[in-house]
Design a protein around this motif. Structure first.
Motif, PDB file in Angstrom:
ATOM      1  N   ALA A 206       0.839  -1.203   0.000  1.00  0.00           N
ATOM      2  CA  ALA A 206       0.000   0.000   0.000  1.00  0.00           C
ATOM      3  C   ALA A 206       0.875   1.255   0.000  1.00  0.00           C
ATOM      4  O   ALA A 206       0.582   2.229  -0.701  1.00  0.00           O
ATOM      5  N   ASP A 207       1.984   1.216   0.757  1.00  0.00           N
ATOM      6  CA  ASP A 207       2.940   2.339   0.750  1.00  0.00           C
ATOM      7  C   ASP A 207       3.440   2.593  -0.669  1.00  0.00           C
ATOM      8  O   ASP A 207       3.581   3.740  -1.095  1.00  0.00           O
ATOM      9  N   ALA A 208       3.715   1.502  -1.375  1.00  0.00           N
ATOM     10  CA  ALA A 208       4.235   1.632  -2.750  1.00  0.00           C
ATOM     11  C   ALA A 208       3.204   2.318  -3.646  1.00  0.00           C
ATOM     12  O   ALA A 208       3.554   3.159  -4.483  1.00  0.00           O
ATOM     13  N   TYR A 209       1.926   1.988  -3.474  1.00  0.00           N
ATOM     14  CA  TYR A 209       0.894   2.640  -4.295  1.00  0.00           C
ATOM     15  C   TYR A 209       0.723   4.103  -3.913  1.00  0.00           C
ATOM     16  O   TYR A 209       0.501   4.953  -4.768  1.00  0.00           O
ATOM     17  N   ARG A 210       0.855   4.408  -2.613  1.00  0.00           N
ATOM     18  CA  ARG A 210       0.782   5.814  -2.194  1.00  0.00           C
ATOM     19  C   ARG A 210       1.925   6.600  -2.824  1.00  0.00           C
ATOM     20  O   ARG A 210       1.744   7.699  -3.342  1.00  0.00           O
TER      21      ARG A 210
END
Lengths: 417, 327
Positions: A206-210
C-alpha cells in the motif's frame, strides 16, 4: 496533464547525466570485440560453475485454485536456465550445475549457506523472505558468497538494508506500483480507491501505491483496510458470503476511477472484481496485475521460452520461474561474455556497465550500480493476456526509461561496501 | 483544379510513366503470409498480386529452388517445409524439416537445405534429391538466422539465447567456431564476395559486421531514429546488393529500413515502409527490393538506385518473407 507536468518537474530536478551515452557504447563495443571467442576445440576441459538455489516453502494459501504453487515452482525455471546455460556452455567450454536446498519455514539459513560454500558454490539464487535472505547474505559474506534475490520485493533490501553481495532480479514493490501507475495515468484513471490488507507485507505494498500516486499525479480518494480475521478463503457456501462482504467493504466510498488493491497475503483482492459497490475496474493484487511474466506472454521471442518450458515441465511458466531463469542466466551470460569461471571476475563483470542480460523483454536488462537491482519492464496482466508493458511512452528519464520504475539513484539510501 | 493539383497530377503521371518504363522485365515474387496461411504470388511487372496459394499453418521462411521450379515454405505450426510447384502453383510435397522450422537456407549448388530448428537447438540438413534429412547438428539455444557462405564451405546459424553465430563446416557437418554477438542475434547474410558476414541483433541493438576469416567482430552498426524508442528499433532481415554497395536492414516495428553503406558501414538513410517490416528480397535484375510488412499486410517496393520507396502492394495477412524466382 497534471501527472506528466509533475513528472517532468521531478525529472528536471535530477542531477545531470553522469555517463556519456557514447562512452558506454564504446566500452560495450570494445568489450564485444575483445571477447570474440575461441573455437570449440578449447572445450576439452570445461570450466565447472556450480550455482546454488536456496529457497523457503511457498505459501499455499491462494484465493484461486489456479494460483496454488506446484512443488517445483521457481525450481523449474532454475533447471531450464541451467539447461540453456549448458547448451551455450558447450561452445565455450563451460558446464553448469544446480544445487537446490529447500529450507524449513523460518529456518536459519547459515548451515545451508556453509554447505553450499563447502561444495564450491559461489553464486546462490534465492527465493527467501527478506529476513531469511539477509541472514543468508551475512552468513555467506566471509566465504565470498554472492546472492541473487529472485523473489523478495522489499525496498529495504535495496535501500537501508542493502548488501554488497546481494543482487536483485525480483522487482521491488515500488517498481511494480510505478509500472501500474504509469498505465493508469495514461488511461486518465487518476482517482484511486486504495484497499489494503492488514498484514505487514500488504501495508508495504500500500505504501508503494501511495508513493506511486504522488510520483505520477494520481489521487487516492479514500483508503480502506480489509482486516484478516481468519476464516476460510474458499468454503462451500463462500460465494454468497463473499459477494456481500465485498459490497459492504466498498459501499460508501467516494466516487473513484479504479480500485487499487494491496493484498500480497491473498486474503481478499481476488474477490473484488465484479463484486464492488460501484461498477469499477480493479487493479493491483487482482484485476490488472503488475508482474514480471505470465504464461500468455509471447512477445520478443518469449513464445520460444514458453514452449521449451511447457514441453519439459508440462505446466505454465510463472513469474517466479522466470525470475529464477533470469537469475541463473545472468551468471552464465557473464561467464560466456567474460570467458571465465572465476567468481571475483564474474561478479566484477556483472557489476560493470558492459553487462546486460536478455530476458524476452525487448531490451537489455542491466543492473543499477547503486543497489544491484535489475532494471526491467513491468508487464500488466489481466489474467488472460498482457494488457500493456511499462514504462509507458512519455515517461522519460535521462539515463534509462526503466529508471522511471522504482526508487532512483538520487533517492537511494543504499551504501554498498 | 488548383495549380498545385495540376502539378500533383502531372507528377503522378511522370512517376507512372517512369514506373512502366523501368519495369520492363517481369519477375515473380512469392510472399509468405504468416497469419493468412498462404503464399501470395506477385508479378513485378504490373506490381500486383496475381495469385494466392493456400499453405499449411504459419508459413514463414521462404525460398525458390535454384532452377525456379519449386518454392519451399516453412510452415512452423505443421512442423514441415512444403514444396510448391511454380508452374501449377500447387503443393507437391513436404520436407522433413524437424520441429517448428522458421528460417532455412539453400546451398549454392541448390542440392541441400539447412533448417534452423528453433525449439530443438539444432540445424537439420535436408538432401533435396532424396528429400530426406541427412544430418542434425547441435547448436545454441533458439537457433534463428541461417545462411550459407557464397563458397558453400560454411553454414552460419545464429542462436538467440546463446547469442552466438555458429560456423558449421559443410563438409564435416559440425560446428567449428562460434562468435559471441550482441544479445538475441536474428538474421545473418554474407556480402556477395564473401568478405563480410552481417548479423542483426534484436536486443544488442544493431548490426554486427564479422570478418569470416578471423571470425571477429570488426564493427557494430547502431540504429537511432529521432522520436522512436530504442526498443521499437529491432533489426531483423538483411539484404545486401549484388555489388556489395548497400545493405538494407529491416528494422521491424520501427517501420523503417536502414540503408547501410557496404564499405564504410555508415547508415546512409532510413526508408519509411509499412508496419513491422521483417524480411525482403531483390528482383533478379537488382533494381527493386521487395520488403514484407507484417502488420500492414503489404509489401513495400524500394527503388534501389534512387533509395526510395515507390509503391506498396497488398498481400495476405501478416506477410513475413519474400522469395524471388530466378530469371
Amino acid at each position: 496533464m497534471a501527472g506528466f507536468a509533475a513528472w517532468h518537474r521531478w525529472l528536471r530536478s535530477l542531477p545531470p547525466t553522469r555517463c556519456h551515452p557514447k562512452a558506454v557504447l564504446w566500452l560495450a563495443l570494445a568489450g564485444c570485440v575483445a571477447l570474440s571467442l575461441a573455437d570449440s576445440s578449447r572445450a576439452a576441459e570445461p570450466q565447472q560453475i556450480k550455482i546454488g538455489y536456496l529457497r523457503a516453502p511457498l505459501a499455499k494459501e491462494r484465493i484461486s485454485l489456479i494460483d496454488i504453487p506446484t512443488a517445483n515452482e521457481g525450481l523449474a525455471g532454475a533447471q531450464l536456465a541451467i539447461e540453456d546455460n549448458n547448451t551455450t556452455g558447450r561452445f565455450v567450454g563451460q558446464q553448469f550445475e544446480l544445487i537446490d536446498i529447500l529450507l524449513k519455514d523460518g529456518e536459519d539459513p547459515t548451515a545451508a549457506v556453509n554447505k553450499l560454500a563447502d561444495q564450491n558454490v559461489a553464486f546462490i539464487a534465492t527465493a527467501l523472505p527478506a529476513a531469511q535472505l539477509l541472514q543468508a547474505a551475512d552468513a555467506g559474506k566471509a566465504r565470498g558468497e554472492i546472492f541473487i534475490n529472485a523473489s523478495a520485493p522489499d525496498e529495504r533490501l535495496r535501500e537501508q538494508d542493502c548488501r554488497a553481495n546481494l543482487i536483485h532480479v525480483a522487482p521491488t514493490r515500488f517498481m511494480l506500483a510505478d509500472g501500474l501507475a504509469q498505465y493508469l495515468i495514461l488511461k486518465k484513471w487518476r482517482r484511486w480507491l486504495l484497499v489494503s490488507g492488514s498484514h505487514d507485507n500488504d501495508k508495504l505494498m500500500a505504501d508503494a501505491y501511495r508513493h506511486a500516486a504522488k510520483r505520477f499525479g494520481a489521487k487516492i480518494v479514500a483508503e480502506l483496510e480489509f482486516k484478516d480475521t481468519g476464516g476460510a478463503r474458499r468454503t462451500d457456501s463462500g460465494i454468497a458470503e463473499i459477494q456481500r462482504q465485498m459490497i459492504n467493504l466498498t459501499q460508501g466510498a467516494p466516487d473513484y476511477d479504479i480500485l487499487v488493491a494491496a493484498d500480497e497475503s491473498e486474503v481478499f483482492a481476488g474477490y473484488l472484481p465484479y463484486r464492488t459497490w460501484l461498477p469499477r475496474p480493479v487493479a493491483g493484487s487482482a484485476g490488472l496485475v503488475p508482474t514480471t511474466w505470465n504464461a500468455a506472454f509471447d512477445q520478443w521471442g518469449a513464445l520460444q521460452l514458453q514452449n521449451r518450458f511447457r514441453k519439459q515441465f508440462q505446466r505454465f511458466m510463472t513469474p517466479l520461474d522466470m525470475q529464477l531463469w533470469t537469475a541463473i542466466r545472468m551468471v552464465a551470460e557473464a561467464a560466456s561474455r567474460a570467458n571465465t569461471s572465476d567468481t571475483a571476475k564474474l561478479f566484477a563483470f556483472i557489476k560493470s556497465p558492459e553487462f546486460s542480460v536478455a530476458a524476452f523483454k525487448g531490451q537489455k536488462l542491466t543492473l543499477r550500480d547503486w543497489n544491484l537491482q535489475l532494471r526491467q519492464p513491468i508487464l500488466l496482466f489481466d489474467g488472460r493476456n498482457t494488457v500493456s508493458i511499462s514504462p509507458q511512452e512519455g515517461f522519460l528519464h535521462q539515463v534509462s526509461e526503466l529508471d522511471t520504475l522504482g526508487l532512483d539513484r538520487p533517492e537511494t539510501k543504499c551504501k554498498l561496501n | 483544379m488548383t495549380n498545385q493539383g495540376v502539378i500533383k497530377q502531372f507528377g503522378l503521371a511522370i512517376v507512372l510513366l517512369a514506373w512502366t518504363a523501368a519495369s520492363a522485365a517481369a519477375f515473380t515474387a512469392y510472399i509468405s503470409n504468416e497469419k493468412g496461411n498462404s503464399v501470395s504470388v506477385l508479378d513485378t511487372d504490373t506490381m500486383t498480386t496475381v495469385a494466392t496459394i493456400k499453405t499449411g499453418d504459419r508459413p514463414r521462411g521462404i525460398e525458390v529452388s535454384k532452377d525456379g521450379k519449386l518454392v519451399f515454405v516453412a510452415v512452423g505450426d505443421d512442423n514441415t517445409i512444403q514444396m510448391i510447384d511454380t508452374a501449377t502453383r500447387k503443393i507437391v510435397g513436404e520436407l522433413p524439416s524437424g520441429p517448428d522450422p522458421e528460417q532455412f537456407a539453400l546451398d549454392p549448388a541448390g542440392k541441400l537445405l539447412y533448417v534452423a530448428n528453433e525449439d530443438d537447438a539444432a540445424v537439420t540438413v535436408i538432401d533435396l534429391e532424396t528429400r530426406k534429412a541427412v544430418a542434425k547438428i547441435a547448436v545454441g539455444v533458439e537457433p534463428e538466422g541461417i545462411v550459407v557462405s557464397p563458397d558453400g564451405k560454411y553454414v552460419i546459424c545464429t542462436s538467440e539465447t546463446t547469442s552466438m553465430a555458429h560456423f558449421i563446416d559443410t563438409a564435416e557437418r559440425k560446428v567449428v567456431a562460434n562468435v559471441l554477438l550482441g544479445a538475441r542475434p536474428r538474421a545473418a547474410a554474407f556480402k556477395p564476395d564473401g568478405s563480410e558476414l552481417w548479423v542483426t541483433s534484436e536486443v544488442g541493438g544493431g548490426l554486427s559486421i564479422v570478418d569470416p576469416l578471423t571470425r571477429k567482430i570488426v564493427k557494430v552498426v547502431h540504429f537511432a531514429i529521432p522520436g522512436l524508442r530504442p526498443e521499437k528499433i529491432q533489426p531483423v532481415g538483411i539484404n545486401i546488393t549484388s555489388d556489395g554497395k548497400f545493405g538494407f536492414i529491416h528494422l521491424g516495428p520501427s517501420n523503417r529500413i536502414a540503408v547501410v553503406d557496404g564499405t564504410t558501414h555508415e547508415v546512409v538513410k532510413y526508408l519509411l515502409v509499412g508496419q513491422r517490416v521483417w524480411h525482403g528480397a531483390f528482383t533478379p535484375d537488382g533494381k527493386y527490393l521487395l520488403a514484407a510488412n507484417g502488420l500492414s499486410n503489404d509489401v513495400s517496393v524500394i527503388d534501389v538506385a534512387a533509395l526510395k520507396v515507390v509503391k506498396s502492394i497488398q498481400v495476405g495477412e501478416l506477410p513475413w518473407g519474400v522469395a524471388m524466382a530466378p530469371k
